[in-house]
Design a protein around this motif. Sequence first.
Motif, PDB file in Angstrom:
ATOM      1  N   THR A  62       0.867  -1.094  -0.131  1.00 50.58           N
ATOM      2  CA  THR A  62      -0.175   0.154  -0.004  1.00 50.58           C
ATOM      3  C   THR A  62       0.715   1.190  -0.070  1.00 50.58           C
ATOM      4  O   THR A  62       2.102   1.177   0.413  1.00 50.58           O
ATOM      5  CB  THR A  62      -0.917   0.268   1.125  1.00 50.58           C
ATOM      6  N   PRO A  63       0.299   2.348  -0.496  1.00 50.92           N
ATOM      7  CA  PRO A  63       1.224   3.613  -0.608  1.00 50.92           C
ATOM      8  C   PRO A  63       1.607   4.009   0.731  1.00 50.92           C
ATOM      9  O   PRO A  63       0.596   4.224   1.723  1.00 50.92           O
ATOM     10  CB  PRO A  63       0.191   4.676  -1.250  1.00 50.92           C
ATOM     11  N   TYR A  64       2.658   4.556   1.064  1.00 46.69           N
ATOM     12  CA  TYR A  64       3.235   4.921   2.328  1.00 46.69           C
ATOM     13  C   TYR A  64       2.730   6.276   2.675  1.00 46.69           C
ATOM     14  O   TYR A  64       2.692   7.161   1.963  1.00 46.69           O
ATOM     15  CB  TYR A  64       4.797   5.050   2.217  1.00 46.69           C
ATOM     16  N   ARG A 117       9.387  -2.513   3.782  1.00 47.17           N
ATOM     17  CA  ARG A 117       8.417  -2.952   4.834  1.00 47.17           C
ATOM     18  C   ARG A 117       8.581  -2.098   6.038  1.00 47.17           C
ATOM     19  O   ARG A 117       9.593  -1.498   6.352  1.00 47.17           O
ATOM     20  CB  ARG A 117       8.827  -4.461   5.256  1.00 47.17           C
ATOM     21  N   GLY A 118       7.388  -1.478   6.308  1.00 56.06           N
ATOM     22  CA  GLY A 118       7.229  -0.363   7.368  1.00 56.06           C
ATOM     23  C   GLY A 118       7.306  -0.888   8.732  1.00 56.06           C
ATOM     24  O   GLY A 118       7.355  -2.022   9.021  1.00 56.06           O
ATOM     25  N   SER A 119       7.226   0.119   9.577  1.00 55.90           N
ATOM     26  CA  SER A 119       7.248  -0.321  11.069  1.00 55.90           C
ATOM     27  C   SER A 119       6.155  -0.984  11.673  1.00 55.90           C
ATOM     28  O   SER A 119       6.071  -1.747  12.621  1.00 55.90           O
ATOM     29  CB  SER A 119       7.385   0.975  11.975  1.00 55.90           C
ATOM     30  N   ASP A 120       4.984  -1.175  10.716  1.00 53.23           N
ATOM     31  CA  ASP A 120       3.955  -2.147  10.847  1.00 53.23           C
ATOM     32  C   ASP A 120       4.171  -3.449  10.119  1.00 53.23           C
ATOM     33  O   ASP A 120       3.394  -4.109  10.133  1.00 53.23           O
ATOM     34  CB  ASP A 120       2.701  -1.439  10.265  1.00 53.23           C
ATOM     35  N   ASN A 121       5.212  -3.540   9.699  1.00 53.71           N
ATOM     36  CA  ASN A 121       5.622  -5.169   9.198  1.00 53.71           C
ATOM     37  C   ASN A 121       4.451  -5.166   7.997  1.00 53.71           C
ATOM     38  O   ASN A 121       4.898  -6.461   7.657  1.00 53.71           O
ATOM     39  CB  ASN A 121       5.513  -6.152  10.180  1.00 53.71           C
ATOM     40  N   LYS A 122       4.326  -4.253   7.202  1.00 54.23           N
ATOM     41  CA  LYS A 122       3.480  -4.618   6.085  1.00 54.23           C
ATOM     42  C   LYS A 122       4.382  -3.900   5.063  1.00 54.23           C
ATOM     43  O   LYS A 122       5.017  -2.848   5.058  1.00 54.23           O
ATOM     44  CB  LYS A 122       2.252  -4.012   6.355  1.00 54.23           C
ATOM     45  N   PRO A 123       4.015  -4.313   3.775  1.00 59.25           N
ATOM     46  CA  PRO A 123       4.820  -3.581   2.452  1.00 59.25           C
ATOM     47  C   PRO A 123       4.238  -2.548   2.026  1.00 59.25           C
ATOM     48  O   PRO A 123       2.818  -2.310   2.006  1.00 59.25           O
ATOM     49  CB  PRO A 123       4.466  -5.050   1.468  1.00 59.25           C
ATOM     50  N   HIS A 124       5.004  -1.454   1.932  1.00 54.21           N
ATOM     51  CA  HIS A 124       4.387  -0.204   1.334  1.00 54.21           C
ATOM     52  C   HIS A 124       5.424   0.232   0.119  1.00 54.21           C
ATOM     53  O   HIS A 124       6.389  -0.403  -0.308  1.00 54.21           O
ATOM     54  CB  HIS A 124       4.425   0.937   2.795  1.00 54.21           C
ATOM     55  N   TRP A 125       5.028   1.386  -0.726  1.00 54.96           N
ATOM     56  CA  TRP A 125       5.878   1.930  -1.540  1.00 54.96           C
ATOM     57  C   TRP A 125       5.748   3.497  -1.717  1.00 54.96           C
ATOM     58  O   TRP A 125       4.772   3.888  -0.968  1.00 54.96           O
ATOM     59  CB  TRP A 125       5.330   1.363  -2.847  1.00 54.96           C
ATOM     60  N   ASP A 148      13.201   5.408   8.696  1.00 55.70           N
ATOM     61  CA  ASP A 148      12.152   5.102   9.577  1.00 55.70           C
ATOM     62  C   ASP A 148      11.710   6.089  10.398  1.00 55.70           C
ATOM     63  O   ASP A 148      12.281   5.945  11.679  1.00 55.70           O
ATOM     64  CB  ASP A 148      12.009   3.513  10.171  1.00 55.70           C
ATOM     65  N   THR A 149      11.292   7.154  10.045  1.00 50.82           N
ATOM     66  CA  THR A 149      10.813   8.226  11.075  1.00 50.82           C
ATOM     67  C   THR A 149       9.730   7.999  12.246  1.00 50.82           C
ATOM     68  O   THR A 149       9.348   8.496  13.167  1.00 50.82           O
ATOM     69  CB  THR A 149      10.322   9.540  10.486  1.00 50.82           C
ATOM     70  N   GLU A 150       8.963   6.709  12.022  1.00 49.36           N
ATOM     71  CA  GLU A 150       7.897   6.296  12.932  1.00 49.36           C
ATOM     72  C   GLU A 150       8.405   5.654  14.148  1.00 49.36           C
ATOM     73  O   GLU A 150       8.185   5.813  15.403  1.00 49.36           O
ATOM     74  CB  GLU A 150       6.873   5.611  12.062  1.00 49.36           C
ATOM     75  N   SER A 151       9.308   4.427  13.783  1.00 48.36           N
ATOM     76  CA  SER A 151      10.042   3.862  14.905  1.00 48.36           C
ATOM     77  C   SER A 151      10.999   4.285  15.268  1.00 48.36           C
ATOM     78  O   SER A 151      11.760   3.768  16.366  1.00 48.36           O
ATOM     79  CB  SER A 151      10.089   2.472  14.425  1.00 48.36           C
ATOM     80  N   ASN A 152      11.823   5.238  14.595  1.00 49.35           N
ATOM     81  CA  ASN A 152      13.150   5.895  14.913  1.00 49.35           C
ATOM     82  C   ASN A 152      14.215   4.851  14.842  1.00 49.35           C
ATOM     83  O   ASN A 152      15.374   5.009  15.600  1.00 49.35           O
ATOM     84  CB  ASN A 152      13.178   6.518  16.104  1.00 49.35           C
TER      85      ASN A 152
END
Length: 360
Positions: A62-64, A117-125, A148-152
């Motif tokens: 999904t789009p980031y 893969r984002g901090s939610d462990n899901k694929p993004h783009w 990764d500015t969300e989980s730092n």
Amino acid sequence: MKRTLAFGGLVATAGLLAAGLAAPAQAAGDVSSDPLAKSGVAALQVVKYWRGENYSNFVNATPYNAETAVAAKHMSKGGPAPDSKPGIVPAIGDEKKSTSKSKNVNLPKTTGKVFFRGSDNKPHWCSATSVQSAYHNMVATAGHCVYDTESNKATLDYWVFVPGYYQGKTPWGIYVGKTAYTHYDYDVYEDGDRDYAFVTVYNGVQVTGWDRVKRQLILKDTGRLGDNVGGQGIAYNQKIGQPVFVFGYPSGTHPDGNQAFTGKTLKWTYGKTFAAKAPAIKGEELQAVKSSFTGEGALGSSWLLKYNNTRRLGYLNGVTIGVSDTDGNNRYDTSISPYFDGELYGVYSAAKNNWSGSLV
């Protein structure tokens, strides 16, 4: 742990800068670099993650949308100014200036999607583009499409670039990120004025099958990124107010719920830049352009100055880091980017001469 590389005086590489244009005498601050896939073995695991189950992670990505929308009350005029003389780095194959023109907008081959893969462990783009470098192996995008500015933590996982991506298809291969470079002030302070990144990538690969005996993917080397799709030039310390084409994959909805873009195909918009500030994202030296792009998916979109339709090449002069509804009608009408100055050229210079290698 992130590694910082301090640098002072910079010397322009012979043959890269256009005649009569000088590199900044000094780029203040530091460059931060971080490994994405330290070795070929690690990179192969990245390919396996995206190739597994018939490319399902690509298809389901999904789009980031991290830190995408900037409220109108946090936008204002003013801001950037050149910190040294203007300069350019020609695009791959465009070292000799072309003067041909076309009325049609031919989409660049250099543009594609970066997946991670984002901090939610899901694929993004996000959106991104290939740019000029010594080894034709570099991608430019927004800083928060790499860090990764969300989980730092240092960087986003399983980072790859796919030029021309469309519904699971990888026409020129999958390019695994090797090392990411950005400005120290973004790496540490998430400074919106430095929200850009350059990433060196390994040679592209196509998956041709599965070795049942060795239980591993069978890969074909597709070569260097810039040799396959070209690479845009770089422009910095340019005057505000010049027209740019913005290329990206916008997705998501406007605030009023209108689904204007699907994110499946490359889109473009065109306009003149103007100075902007957005203190909410620590952006005091930004540029903006009128655009109907929604933020999701458009993060990292390339802003190309003096784009040549025939050669499909120009000069990267910005990357989308956010969007805003400035007139309050619940439709995004403005895209924003860091102003490309001598400090950006310093980050680019730290990245452009680093070889990546092949996975096959």
